[in-house]
Design a protein around this motif. Structure first.
Motif, PDB file in Angstrom:
ATOM      1  N   SER A  24       0.818  -1.218   0.000  1.00  0.00           N
ATOM      2  CA  SER A  24       0.000   0.000   0.000  1.00  0.00           C
ATOM      3  C   SER A  24       0.841   1.253   0.000  1.00  0.00           C
ATOM      4  CB  SER A  24      -0.937  -0.017   1.222  1.00  0.00           C
ATOM      5  OG  SER A  24      -0.163   0.016   2.414  1.00  0.00           O
ATOM      6  N   LYS A  25       2.149   1.093   0.486  1.00  0.00           N
ATOM      7  CA  LYS A  25       3.008   2.264   0.509  1.00  0.00           C
ATOM      8  C   LYS A  25       3.447   2.683  -0.898  1.00  0.00           C
ATOM      9  CE  LYS A  25       4.849   1.271   5.112  1.00  0.00           C
ATOM     10  NZ  LYS A  25       6.084   1.001   5.909  1.00  0.00           N
ATOM     11  N   ARG A  26       3.500   1.737  -1.821  1.00  0.00           N
ATOM     12  CA  ARG A  26       3.949   2.065  -3.191  1.00  0.00           C
ATOM     13  C   ARG A  26       2.727   2.236  -4.093  1.00  0.00           C
ATOM     14  NH1 ARG A  26       7.157  -2.409  -1.916  1.00  0.00           N
ATOM     15  NH2 ARG A  26       5.923  -3.651  -3.349  1.00  0.00           N
ATOM     16  N   ARG A  27       2.269   3.502  -4.166  1.00  0.00           N
ATOM     17  CA  ARG A  27       1.097   3.788  -5.042  1.00  0.00           C
ATOM     18  C   ARG A  27       1.549   4.006  -6.499  1.00  0.00           C
ATOM     19  NH1 ARG A  27      -2.356   8.205  -1.505  1.00  0.00           N
ATOM     20  NH2 ARG A  27      -2.801   6.809   0.272  1.00  0.00           N
ATOM     21  N   LYS A  28       0.764   3.640  -7.430  1.00  0.00           N
ATOM     22  CA  LYS A  28       1.063   3.820  -8.848  1.00  0.00           C
ATOM     23  C   LYS A  28       0.869   5.293  -9.256  1.00  0.00           C
ATOM     24  CE  LYS A  28      -0.211  -0.862 -10.191  1.00  0.00           C
ATOM     25  NZ  LYS A  28      -1.077  -1.688 -11.067  1.00  0.00           N
ATOM     26  N   ALA A  29       1.824   5.837 -10.151  1.00  0.00           N
ATOM     27  CA  ALA A  29       1.735   7.242 -10.631  1.00  0.00           C
ATOM     28  C   ALA A  29       0.520   7.415 -11.517  1.00  0.00           C
ATOM     29  CB  ALA A  29       3.005   7.608 -11.390  1.00  0.00           C
ATOM     30  N   ASP A  30      -0.131   8.582 -11.330  1.00  0.00           N
ATOM     31  CA  ASP A  30      -1.331   8.883 -12.135  1.00  0.00           C
ATOM     32  C   ASP A  30      -0.901   9.270 -13.555  1.00  0.00           C
ATOM     33  OD1 ASP A  30      -3.772   9.499 -13.107  1.00  0.00           O
ATOM     34  OD2 ASP A  30      -4.185  11.144 -11.705  1.00  0.00           O
ATOM     35  N   PRO A  31      -1.314   8.569 -14.607  1.00  0.00           N
ATOM     36  CA  PRO A  31      -0.888   8.900 -15.989  1.00  0.00           C
ATOM     37  C   PRO A  31      -1.498  10.181 -16.518  1.00  0.00           C
ATOM     38  CG  PRO A  31      -2.527   7.150 -16.016  1.00  0.00           C
ATOM     39  CD  PRO A  31      -2.202   7.390 -14.552  1.00  0.00           C
ATOM     40  N   ALA A  32      -2.552  10.703 -15.965  1.00  0.00           N
ATOM     41  CA  ALA A  32      -3.191  11.945 -16.460  1.00  0.00           C
ATOM     42  C   ALA A  32      -2.313  13.144 -16.138  1.00  0.00           C
ATOM     43  CB  ALA A  32      -4.566  12.104 -15.823  1.00  0.00           C
ATOM     44  N   PRO A  33      -2.155  14.149 -17.113  1.00  0.00           N
ATOM     45  CA  PRO A  33      -1.330  15.334 -16.858  1.00  0.00           C
ATOM     46  C   PRO A  33      -2.007  16.241 -15.831  1.00  0.00           C
ATOM     47  CG  PRO A  33      -2.479  15.599 -18.920  1.00  0.00           C
ATOM     48  CD  PRO A  33      -2.764  14.186 -18.446  1.00  0.00           C
ATOM     49  N   SER A  34      -1.187  17.095 -15.267  1.00  0.00           N
ATOM     50  CA  SER A  34      -1.732  18.062 -14.334  1.00  0.00           C
ATOM     51  C   SER A  34      -2.546  19.114 -15.068  1.00  0.00           C
ATOM     52  CB  SER A  34      -0.591  18.726 -13.543  1.00  0.00           C
ATOM     53  OG  SER A  34       0.216  19.480 -14.432  1.00  0.00           O
ATOM     54  N   ARG A  35      -3.230  19.908 -14.286  1.00  0.00           N
ATOM     55  CA  ARG A  35      -4.097  20.938 -14.894  1.00  0.00           C
ATOM     56  C   ARG A  35      -3.277  21.939 -15.679  1.00  0.00           C
ATOM     57  NH1 ARG A  35      -8.079  23.898 -10.935  1.00  0.00           N
ATOM     58  NH2 ARG A  35      -8.840  21.745 -10.839  1.00  0.00           N
ATOM     59  N   TRP A  36      -2.160  22.430 -15.129  1.00  0.00           N
ATOM     60  CA  TRP A  36      -1.360  23.431 -15.842  1.00  0.00           C
ATOM     61  C   TRP A  36      -0.642  22.835 -17.037  1.00  0.00           C
ATOM     62  CZ3 TRP A  36      -2.375  28.215 -15.052  1.00  0.00           C
ATOM     63  CH2 TRP A  36      -2.872  28.634 -13.807  1.00  0.00           C
ATOM     64  N   SER A  37      -0.218  21.573 -16.897  1.00  0.00           N
ATOM     65  CA  SER A  37       0.407  20.908 -18.045  1.00  0.00           C
ATOM     66  C   SER A  37      -0.582  20.717 -19.188  1.00  0.00           C
ATOM     67  CB  SER A  37       0.988  19.556 -17.608  1.00  0.00           C
ATOM     68  OG  SER A  37       1.525  18.865 -18.723  1.00  0.00           O
ATOM     69  N   TYR A  38      -1.802  20.395 -18.846  1.00  0.00           N
ATOM     70  CA  TYR A  38      -2.845  20.214 -19.860  1.00  0.00           C
ATOM     71  C   TYR A  38      -3.135  21.526 -20.587  1.00  0.00           C
ATOM     72  CZ  TYR A  38      -7.468  19.484 -21.841  1.00  0.00           C
ATOM     73  OH  TYR A  38      -8.526  19.445 -22.697  1.00  0.00           O
ATOM     74  N   ARG A  39      -3.210  22.608 -19.824  1.00  0.00           N
ATOM     75  CA  ARG A  39      -3.485  23.915 -20.431  1.00  0.00           C
ATOM     76  C   ARG A  39      -2.339  24.354 -21.343  1.00  0.00           C
ATOM     77  NH1 ARG A  39      -6.168  27.487 -15.510  1.00  0.00           N
ATOM     78  NH2 ARG A  39      -8.128  26.259 -15.356  1.00  0.00           N
TER      79      ARG A  39
END
Length: 313
Positions: A24-39
């Motif tokens: 549970s300590k090793r969570r998977k990285a979210d593949p979706a870009p951040s809000r500012w990166s998306y903009r």
């Protein structure tokens, strides 16, 4: 014998009532870009933004540096001097110099007038010559119908002139003037003998009816040297002036045909050789002849001195 120590087991361990799970300590990285990166990615897909980034930013930077550099008056003066020197070196090259002006298609008097009006000091650079202004100035001259100005190889400014042709002479209180076939003023006629075959026109509006006067001139050719000119009456009709103070008064409409009738009558009966003052053709159905005062007096004398019939005794 009982083993002391922590129990080894593959199951979850409990500590303080909480279950610890290393996974549970090793969570998977979210593949979706951040809000500012998306903009930012969406903005980079905009054509206008990419154009501004590619050209606008360098231009703004260069423009700002130029303003900073030119803010110094000494630098501006130095730059202007450099540009002026470069331009002078190009414009004053031998292949760009004009050495003379040549006028073709004009009489000697008109050519001299053109040279006087277009007062250019040769040699001069072709970059300093405004061809359109020179052409307009020459075309506005009274004796010139049209003009074409261009530069010829070898440093020659060539002027091609279409000169107006004198079609009639117009006599006014100010003197005798030359007119072309359209009634355009050309210049002063210094001597009537220089234009023996041209009609002399007079009266208000005569300059606006030169074409009609030329037709009358051709029709009156059988009159020869007796023809002196044409007078415009009331800016609407013509009087043909002959020697011995005779006049043929023509109508407003179809004056050429009325003059032909008078000439035909003269060829048959020598009407114009008689002591007449006027031949009035203004009324086509009723031509009128007006005799001179001397002729009228002579007619009365003949009537009064006629042989009287003797009284009956």
């Amino acid at each position: 014998m009982q083993q002391v120590g922590p129990a080894i087991s593959g199951g979850p361990q409990r500590q303080g009532g909480r279950v610890l799970n290393r996974a549970s300590k090793r969570r998977k990285a979210d593949p979706a870009p951040s809000r500012w990166s998306y903009r930012l990615q969406r903005l980079m897909l905009t054509p206008l933004f990419r154009f501004s980034l590619r050209l606008g930013v360098p231009f703004a930077l260069t423009f700002s540096l130029g303003l900073v550099y030119l803010s110094d008056e000494a630098r501006r003066t130095e730059l202007q001097d450099v540009v002026a020197e470069m331009r002078a070196n190009i414009e004053e090259r031998p292949e760009f110099m004009v050495h003379l002006m040549q006028v073709d298609g004009a009489s000697e008097d008109v050519a001299s007038a053109i040279h006087e009006i277009i007062s250019i000091k040769f040699p001069v650079s072709s970059f300093d010559i405004e061809l359109s202004n020179i052409q307009k100035t020459i075309a506005d001259m009274n004796p010139v119908s049209s003009a074409n100005v261009h530069l010829q190889p070898g440093g020659v400014l060539q002027v091609m002139v279409d000169e107006r042709q004198v079609a009639a002479l117009w006599r006014t209180h100010d003197g005798l003037f030359r007119l072309d076939k359209e009634g355009v003023y050309i210049g002063i006629a210094l001597d009537r003998n220089n234009y023996p075959k041209l009609p002399i026109l007079a009266g208000d509006g005569a300059d606006a009816a030169v074409v009609e006067a030329q037709e009358l001139m051709a029709t009156a050719a059988p009159l020869g040297s007796r023809l002196k000119g044409f007078v415009r009456m009331g800016a609407r009709r013509w009087d043909v002036v002959l020697d011995r103070d005779q006049r043929i008064m023509l109508p407003k409409d179809d004056p050429v045909r009325a003059l032909e009738r008078v000439i035909a009558l003269n060829q048959v009966q020598d009407v114009l050789e008689r002591d007449l003052a006027r031949v009035d053709m203004r009324l086509a159905h009723r031509p009128t002849i007006r005799m001179n005062e001397n002729a009228v007096q002579e007619l009365w004398r003949i009537k009064t001195t006629a042989v009287k019939v003797p009284d009956n005794e």
